[in-house]
Design an enzyme around this catalytic site. Structure first.
Site, PDB file in Angstrom:
ATOM      1  N   GLU A  56       0.805  -1.226   0.000  1.00 31.13           N
ATOM      2  CA  GLU A  56       0.000   0.000   0.000  1.00 31.13           C
ATOM      3  C   GLU A  56       0.836   1.273   0.000  1.00 31.13           C
ATOM      4  O   GLU A  56       1.821   1.381   0.724  1.00 31.13           O
ATOM      5  CB  GLU A  56      -0.894  -0.016   1.234  1.00 31.13           C
ATOM      6  CG  GLU A  56      -1.971   1.027   1.195  1.00 31.13           C
ATOM      7  CD  GLU A  56      -3.190   0.551   1.939  1.00 31.13           C
ATOM      8  OE1 GLU A  56      -4.022  -0.152   1.327  1.00 31.13           O
ATOM      9  OE2 GLU A  56      -3.310   0.851   3.133  1.00 31.13           O
ATOM     10  N   LYS A  58       0.479   4.878   1.127  1.00 31.67           N
ATOM     11  CA  LYS A  58      -0.380   5.785   1.916  1.00 31.67           C
ATOM     12  C   LYS A  58       0.464   6.759   2.729  1.00 31.67           C
ATOM     13  O   LYS A  58       1.457   6.373   3.343  1.00 31.67           O
ATOM     14  CB  LYS A  58      -1.378   5.012   2.769  1.00 31.67           C
ATOM     15  CG  LYS A  58      -0.923   4.463   4.063  1.00 31.67           C
ATOM     16  CD  LYS A  58      -2.099   3.886   4.840  1.00 31.67           C
ATOM     17  CE  LYS A  58      -1.596   2.799   5.785  1.00 31.67           C
ATOM     18  NZ  LYS A  58      -2.627   2.056   6.451  1.00 31.67           N
ATOM     19  N   LYS A 118      -7.959   2.400  -3.196  1.00 28.70           N
ATOM     20  CA  LYS A 118      -8.415   2.248  -1.814  1.00 28.70           C
ATOM     21  C   LYS A 118      -9.124   3.545  -1.442  1.00 28.70           C
ATOM     22  O   LYS A 118      -8.494   4.577  -1.237  1.00 28.70           O
ATOM     23  CB  LYS A 118      -7.197   1.994  -0.932  1.00 28.70           C
ATOM     24  CG  LYS A 118      -7.512   1.528   0.475  1.00 28.70           C
ATOM     25  CD  LYS A 118      -7.501   0.019   0.558  1.00 28.70           C
ATOM     26  CE  LYS A 118      -7.604  -0.555   1.945  1.00 28.70           C
ATOM     27  NZ  LYS A 118      -6.503  -0.248   2.827  1.00 28.70           N
ATOM     28  N   GLU A 167     -14.543  -5.844   1.508  1.00 30.85           N
ATOM     29  CA  GLU A 167     -13.935  -5.904   2.845  1.00 30.85           C
ATOM     30  C   GLU A 167     -14.960  -6.188   3.933  1.00 30.85           C
ATOM     31  O   GLU A 167     -16.016  -5.557   4.006  1.00 30.85           O
ATOM     32  CB  GLU A 167     -13.241  -4.572   3.131  1.00 30.85           C
ATOM     33  CG  GLU A 167     -12.560  -4.554   4.489  1.00 30.85           C
ATOM     34  CD  GLU A 167     -11.816  -3.251   4.731  1.00 30.85           C
ATOM     35  OE1 GLU A 167     -10.912  -2.923   3.944  1.00 30.85           O
ATOM     36  OE2 GLU A 167     -12.160  -2.566   5.714  1.00 30.85           O
ATOM     37  N   ASN A 188     -10.520  -7.445   7.338  1.00 33.75           N
ATOM     38  CA  ASN A 188      -9.727  -6.399   7.980  1.00 33.75           C
ATOM     39  C   ASN A 188      -9.396  -6.809   9.414  1.00 33.75           C
ATOM     40  O   ASN A 188     -10.287  -7.152  10.199  1.00 33.75           O
ATOM     41  CB  ASN A 188     -10.507  -5.077   7.962  1.00 33.75           C
ATOM     42  CG  ASN A 188      -9.583  -3.886   8.169  1.00 33.75           C
ATOM     43  OD1 ASN A 188      -8.451  -4.046   8.624  1.00 33.75           O
ATOM     44  ND2 ASN A 188     -10.053  -2.708   7.841  1.00 33.75           N
ATOM     45  N   GLU A 218      -6.046  -8.144   5.702  1.00 28.08           N
ATOM     46  CA  GLU A 218      -5.693  -6.725   5.611  1.00 28.08           C
ATOM     47  C   GLU A 218      -5.351  -6.138   6.980  1.00 28.08           C
ATOM     48  O   GLU A 218      -6.045  -6.423   7.955  1.00 28.08           O
ATOM     49  CB  GLU A 218      -6.885  -5.909   5.087  1.00 28.08           C
ATOM     50  CG  GLU A 218      -7.445  -6.324   3.752  1.00 28.08           C
ATOM     51  CD  GLU A 218      -8.718  -5.547   3.416  1.00 28.08           C
ATOM     52  OE1 GLU A 218      -9.470  -6.003   2.562  1.00 28.08           O
ATOM     53  OE2 GLU A 218      -8.980  -4.490   4.043  1.00 28.08           O
ATOM     54  N   SER A 219      -4.325  -5.327   7.005  1.00 22.94           N
ATOM     55  CA  SER A 219      -3.944  -4.486   8.157  1.00 22.94           C
ATOM     56  C   SER A 219      -3.156  -5.203   9.255  1.00 22.94           C
ATOM     57  O   SER A 219      -3.446  -6.367   9.596  1.00 22.94           O
ATOM     58  CB  SER A 219      -5.154  -3.854   8.856  1.00 22.94           C
ATOM     59  OG  SER A 219      -5.987  -3.206   7.945  1.00 22.94           O
TER      60      SER A 219
END
Ligand SMILES: O=C(O)c1ccccc1NCC(=O)[C@H](O)[C@H](O)COP(=O)(O)O
Length: 466
Positions: A56, A58, A118, A167, A188, A218-219
């Site tokens: 990602e 960001k 995203k 998601e 997530n 994710e994350s």
């Protein structure tokens, strides 16, 4: 108000403002005029045997504030590609994540891997926008959308040939995603109510997603142990932001997370001058190739002998021939003192056998891959190694083009991978296919000569995989 609701609210306002500049109808017309040359690339690329990485880009997040003061987004994206990322996720939400559509658009143009937009999709308008900006996928968050909206948005994306990462955070949301016939579900690990992160969330949720759906965690993924745990639970992809954004060397960071791999031997092909040899001697690959067949890189047997004289002795030499008379091959082996013969034409098993009877060198048979049958046909060849290269009619080799690697996923023999390998795709190729060796040629040339910077870059990347 929860952060997600705030983000949805501000996104709706943003979309309304955009609609005043360009209407939905205009956007639809533009989308209809655009040709999608790589439909559904995002999901196609995620269908691999081992875990994939979605890296990602960001600048900031609501939970962490500014993550990257200095934000060279294009360089970050290019570094992800070199590091072997399967896809790139680009934050475009401007208020809390300080994202921008410009980042997405420029990144999609700069890399060859698919890009996910995203954002907080609340309106179909954003799906057309994403497509026009060059995205290969959009994010749909179950907590923000009804099943009907998810279905409608997914259908629009399908019509455009882009994928939806749907998601979810818990079992109910997974059921919503399934009801909307999601083909990719991302779980997530961050609870958006209190920002707590627990990667066990995606592990706990794994059993609720059928195996034919791509599962993305994710994350909060930080360590090689996290990746190993996800691997053990048959998670197809990890979406990682902060960990990579904070690392200064993306190739090493991804290599550490991915875990140990067998680093292949390296061959640079098409060496044709003393200047090339000087470059090669500095970096010491395992093999170099002399093209002794008609080509813009062809050299004579005598020049090859002279170049071999100047080459460091630990670097092995490969003579590349195309349908050459056997006696000429044998003479060249003796004159140049070749270590390997690479047969790059339509040589038969009988030819290989006869060569075997007459020399002690290793024999590599190049197979120019038209389809999977070509791979199967050569599995029992008497050659020491098979070398798989791109098929182009009327071009024997050195095309600089990649072929569809999926045909090699079940190859039983150790092989040499060739065809358009470059600093952009070599890590992905090595992780995905575990070749015994890689063979690089066109992409390390500038104006027809070997380029030391490009060769050094490949060597430096491979070194960081060790
Ligand atoms: O490279 C050539 O010009 C060539 C010509 C005729 C037969 C074989 C040739 N090259 C053989 C190789 O081993 C190349 O390294 C291989 O085809 C990959 O090339 P590239 O796609 O340019 O990396």
């Amino acid at each position: 108000m929860m952060i997600l609701d705030k983000l949805a609210d501000s996104t709706r306002k943003r979309v309304e403002a955009c609609k005043k500049k360009i209407s939905l109808e205009q956007l639809k017309r533009q989308a209809a005029e655009k040709e999608n040359k790589q439909a559904f690339l995002f999901e196609k690329m995620l269908k691999t045997k081992d875990i994939s990485f979605i890296c990602e880009v960001k600048k900031a997040s609501p939970s962490k504030g500014i993550i990257a003061e200095d934000f060279p987004y294009l360089q970050i994206a290019k570094d992800y590609e070199k590091a072997g990322a399967t896809a790139i996720s680009v934050l475009t939400e401007p208020e809390c994540f300080l994202g921008s559509d410009v980042y997405l658009q420029e990144i999609a143009q700069a890399v060859d891997i698919p890009v996910l937009r995203k954002d907080f999709t609340v309106d179909e308008y954003q799906i057309y926008e994403a497509y026009l900006l060059g995205a290969s996928a959009v994010l749909l968050i179950c907590a923000l959308l009804s099943v009907e909206q998810l279905l409608r948005f997914r259908t629009i994306a399908d019509e455009l040939g882009i994928s939806c990462l749907v998601e979810a955070h818990d079992k109910d949301e997974i059921e919503k995603a399934l009801a909307a016939k999601a083909r990719i579900i991302g779980v997530n690990n961050r609870d958006l109510r209190d920002f707590t992160v627990n990667i066990n969330n995606s592990i706990r949720m794994r059993e609720y997603v059928p195996d034919d759906i791509i599962f993305v965690s994710e994350s909060g993924i930080k360590t090689a142990q996290d990746i190993e745990a996800l691997r053990q639970h048959n998670v197809q992809a990890a979406l990682i932001g902060e960990t990579f954004m904070r690392s200064t060397d993306k190739v090493t960071a991804l290599a550490e997370l991915f875990g140990k791999i067998q680093v292949p031997k390296i061959k640079f092909c098409g060496i044709k001058s003393q200047a090339d040899v000087a470059i090669i001697n500095k970096v010491e690959p395992d093999y170099i190739g002399f093209i002794l067949a008609p080509s813009k890189r062809q050299i004579t047997v005598e020049l090859a002998r002279q170049l071999k004289d100047k080459l460091k002795p630990q670097i092995k030499t490969v003579g590349v021939f195309v349908d050459e008379a056997l006696e000429n091959v044998i003479t060249a082996i003796k004159t140049i003192q070749l270590d390997v013969v690479q047969l790059h034409g339509n040589e038969t098993e009988e030819y290989i056998e006869e060569l075997r009877q007459n020399t002690a060198v290793d024999i590599w048979k190049a197979v120019r891959v038209k389809n999977i049958r070509e791979i199967e046909k050569w599995q029992n060849s008497g050659a020491d190694k098979l070398l798989f290269d791109t098929y182009r009619p009327a071009v024997a080799g050195g095309t600089g083009e990649v072929f569809d690697w999926s045909v090699l996923e079940n190859c039983q023999r150790p092989f040499v991978l060739a065809g358009g390998l470059s600093s952009k795709n070599i890590v992905k190729a090595v992780r995905r296919l575990s070749p015994w060796a890689v063979d690089i040629n066109s992409t390390v040339e500038t104006d027809g000569n070997k380029d030391s910077e490009k060769i050094n870059e490949i060597m430096a990347i491979m070194e960081r995989l060790r």
